[in-house]
Design an enzyme around this catalytic site. Structure first.
Site, PDB file in Angstrom:
ATOM      1  N   SER A  28       2.900  -2.863  -2.268  1.00 64.12           N
ATOM      2  CA  SER A  28       2.177  -2.143  -1.221  1.00 64.12           C
ATOM      3  C   SER A  28       3.061  -1.056  -0.604  1.00 64.12           C
ATOM      4  O   SER A  28       3.583  -0.213  -1.323  1.00 64.12           O
ATOM      5  CB  SER A  28       1.659  -3.146  -0.181  1.00 64.12           C
ATOM      6  OG  SER A  28       0.665  -2.566   0.633  1.00 64.12           O
ATOM      7  N   ASP A  61      -4.028  -4.262  -4.065  1.00 63.43           N
ATOM      8  CA  ASP A  61      -2.763  -4.434  -3.357  1.00 63.43           C
ATOM      9  C   ASP A  61      -1.999  -5.665  -3.857  1.00 63.43           C
ATOM     10  O   ASP A  61      -2.514  -6.784  -3.841  1.00 63.43           O
ATOM     11  CB  ASP A  61      -3.050  -4.576  -1.858  1.00 63.43           C
ATOM     12  CG  ASP A  61      -1.817  -4.460  -0.994  1.00 63.43           C
ATOM     13  OD1 ASP A  61      -0.778  -5.054  -1.329  1.00 63.43           O
ATOM     14  OD2 ASP A  61      -1.884  -3.764   0.033  1.00 63.43           O
TER      15      ASP A  61
END
Length: 264
Positions: free
Chosen positions: A38, A152
């Site tokens: 991320s 993610d």
């Protein structure tokens, strides 16, 4: 002294990675491989491309008005936001760069929402890889790649230790942005607060979930050393606190330097 780094996810808290990277460099540490999840993926590719100073300039310049520019709503793509502004910003700095051509080996970590597996991206376009790793489910659109639907990486690997071990034999230093849970709990769910709204309770529960997910991941794939900057009092959604977060990242290295130095 050589280290491999695993840079964890944490949305706006990720600016603390900049301080960590600056502090390690100032102390003569050579990073020979890096992985990131991320926002940690953003920091990882900037380190691998020798553009941490560019990332710092961007982070320090962000204010509330600039944050609003990222709100390009497009629910047709399976998300609240379309992500166009983010992709355009990435293209500005990485253009057609490939991960395998950067200065040090880097693994960008995402998750395949179909198989549920952790995915390490070490080759191909930087922009596509990072866009996948930061695709918060429901917020930014997923990325289709090689038959997978990538989101993610923080949902499966908040601190991607295993990914960087595959790239390097050096000791692994993990930077866990979810590690300062007690301070976060005090900020989001203070004991003296009599009114507990559904939003407040839900937010506190999500914070606890991600904190434990990171902790369990580090138990399963332990680094040689973990540091957790004291950033729990800052809202993960706030991208405007770069000045403070960079200082706290630097402080985390200073506070743990004797243990870090012992790795060498």
């Amino acid at each position: 002294m050589k280290l491999a780094l695993a840079l964890g996810g944490g949305a706006g808290l990720g600016w603390a990675h900049i301080g960590v990277l600056h502090a390690l460099k100032a102390r003569g540490v050579t990073v020979d491989a890096v992985s990131g999840t991320s926002i940690g993926a953003v920091a990882a590719v900037c380190l691998a491309a020798d553009r941490v100073n560019v990332l710092e300039d961007i982070a320090r310049s962000i204010n509330g008005r600039q944050v609003l520019r990222f709100l390009d709503i497009d629910p047709r793509k399976g998300s609240v936001l379309g992500g166009r502004t983010v992709r355009n910003r990435l293209r500005t700095h990485f253009g057609h760069d490939n991960l395998q051509d950067l200065f040090i080996p880097v693994a960008v970590v995402a998750a395949d929402i179909v198989s549920g597996e952790e995915v390490w991206i070490t080759r191909g376009r930087v922009v596509e890889a990072v866009t996948a790793s930061i695709a918060i489910p429901g917020v930014f659109p997923p990325v289709r790649r090689d038959g997978m639907i990538l989101i993610d990486g923080g949902v499966v690997a908040p601190v991607p230790v295993r990914a960087v071990r595959a790239l390097s034999k050096s000791p692994v230093l993990a930077v866990n942005l979810q590690g300062d849970y007690l301070r976060r709990a005090e900020a989001t769910m203070p004991v003296e607060k009599r009114i507990m709204t559904p939003f407040r309770v839900g937010r506190a529960g999500i914070s606890l979930l991600f904190s434990h997910l990171a902790r369990q991941g580090l138990i399963i794939d332990p680094p040689d050393l973990e540091i957790a900057p004291a950033i729990g009092h800052i809202d993960v959604r706030d991208f405007t606190k770069a000045h403070q977060l960079i200082e706290l990242g630097e402080a985390a290295v200073a506070d743990n330097w004797s243990a870090i130095a012992a790795l060498g």
